[in-house]
Motif scaffolding. Structure first.
Motif, short mmCIF file in Angstrom:
data_model
loop_
_atom_site.label_atom_id
_atom_site.label_comp_id
_atom_site.label_asym_id
_atom_site.label_seq_id
_atom_site.Cartn_x
_atom_site.Cartn_y
_atom_site.Cartn_z
N TRP A 198 34.75 39.23 37.10
CA TRP A 198 36.05 38.56 37.17
C TRP A 198 37.08 39.29 36.31
O TRP A 198 38.23 39.47 36.73
CB TRP A 198 35.92 37.10 36.74
N TYR A 201 38.00 42.46 38.13
CA TYR A 201 38.81 42.22 39.34
C TYR A 201 40.24 41.82 38.96
O TYR A 201 41.21 42.33 39.55
CB TYR A 201 38.16 41.13 40.19
N LEU A 202 40.37 40.91 38.01
CA LEU A 202 41.71 40.45 37.62
C LEU A 202 42.51 41.55 36.93
O LEU A 202 43.75 41.52 36.95
CB LEU A 202 41.59 39.22 36.70
N TRP A 203 41.81 42.50 36.32
CA TRP A 203 42.48 43.63 35.68
C TRP A 203 43.10 44.57 36.72
O TRP A 203 44.18 45.12 36.52
CB TRP A 203 41.49 44.39 34.80
N GLU A 206 45.39 41.35 41.90
CA GLU A 206 46.01 40.03 41.70
C GLU A 206 45.28 39.06 42.63
O GLU A 206 45.49 39.04 43.84
CB GLU A 206 47.49 40.07 42.04
N PHE A 207 44.39 38.24 42.04
CA PHE A 207 43.57 37.35 42.86
C PHE A 207 44.37 36.16 43.35
O PHE A 207 45.13 35.54 42.61
CB PHE A 207 42.35 36.84 42.08
N SER A 208 44.18 35.84 44.60
CA SER A 208 44.78 34.64 45.19
C SER A 208 43.84 34.16 46.29
O SER A 208 43.22 34.97 47.00
CB SER A 208 46.16 34.96 45.79
#
Length: 308
Positions: A198, A201-203, A206-208
């Protein structure tokens, strides 16, 4: 629970893990490597927490917990990304076979850590397994290093990750054998790898939740399936090695390359050349030679006991 039933449950873990390669490659074709790996481990973590919960970490050696967590997390990242980043279905299966060098490497690590004595047949077994990988990379062409290197250079990241993963997993197995004191913090390991994924990935993304809305229902079904078999594989294996016949399970696990190839080939609907199957057989045979060479006396004693 009877010993035979526990052994059968343990064997189901081998079948479940063997399906991961095909299923993960299938969803990574749709979702991309990063999202596929992230969601697979996140769902697997939730499933494992339902069965095992987080163990009492105070009872576990801090040195073992730190090193085993690092090794487990890095291995799982290497293995999953090696498969997810494979460019074709056949390449995914090839990469998975590089990972199956770990049984022979584990024996080599046991010798390195002076857990068992050196045996020349271990070297022979490793050579046989490596020759299987070489044969697979040579393919249907002439068996020369130019062909082999060109195949690997087409996607070196996947092959390097697979070999690194096999080496790290063999080291993890040895450290677990020496320092775990019977503890099995598998759910904690999965929480750790999910947190790492996580953060990664967030680094970089841009998770949505809108990102996953356009995926087909079949993709989510495959995601649920691969997450389930990964989590339940660990749960089933735990039952098998604790309550079942561990000798039978270890022996059967050495046939994982063959089982995994058959299942992956079916899932990914790909055909493999005859040379590929020769390579699979050599990888499996080499692992068995390593195992038999270090367990020969025990096997001999058991065989004589049956005859008497």
């Amino acid at each position: 629970m009877s010993k035979n039933l526990a052994t059968l449950i343990g064997f189901s873990a081998i079948l479940q893990w063997s399906s991961i390669v095909g299923l993960l490659k299938k969803i990574s074709f749709s979702m991309g490597a990063d999202l596929a790996v992230l969601l697979m481990y996140s769902l697997s973590t939730c499933i494992l927490l339902l069965f095992f919960k987080i163990p009492n970490l105070k009872l576990i050696s801090k040195k073992y917990l730190i090193f085993s967590t690092l090794l487990f997390v890095i291995y799982e990242l290497c293995f999953s990304y090696a498969i997810a980043l494979a460019q074709t279905a056949q390449q995914a299966i090839e990469v998975s076979l590089v990972n199956y060098l770990w049984p022979g490497l584990t024996v080599a690590m046991l010798i390195l850590f002076k857990e068992i004595k050196f045996n020349i047949f271990v070297v022979v077994g490793l050579a046989i397994s490596l020759s299987g990988i070489v044969m697979i990379q040579a393919g249907q062409g002439a068996l020369n290093w130019t062909n082999i290197l060109s195949n690997i250079q087409a996607n070196p990241t996947s092959y390097i990750l697979a070999f690194l993963g096999a080496s790290l997993w063999s080291l993890y197995c040895v450290i677990t054998k020496k320092y775990s004191d019977g503890h099995n913090p598998i759910s904690f390991f999965f929480v750790a790898i999910s947190c790492v994924l996580w953060a990664k990935y967030l680094w970089s993304h841009e998770f949505s939740f809108n990102v996953i809305q356009h995926f087909e229902l079949s993709t989510f079904a495959l995601l649920a399936m691969v997450s389930f078999v990964m989590a339940m594989g660990y749960a089933a294996w735990n039952i098998g090695i604790i309550k079942g016949n561990i000798t039978i399970l270890v022996t059967l696990s050495y046939f994982s390359p063959v089982i995994s190839t058959v299942i992956s080939m079916t899932i990914l609907q790909t055909r493999l050349p005859t040379e590929f199957w020769y390579g699979v057989i050599l990888v499996t045979a080499g692992s068995l030679v390593c195992w038999v060479s270090t367990n020969w006396q025990q096997l001999k004693d058991k065989f004589l006991a049956v005859l008497n």
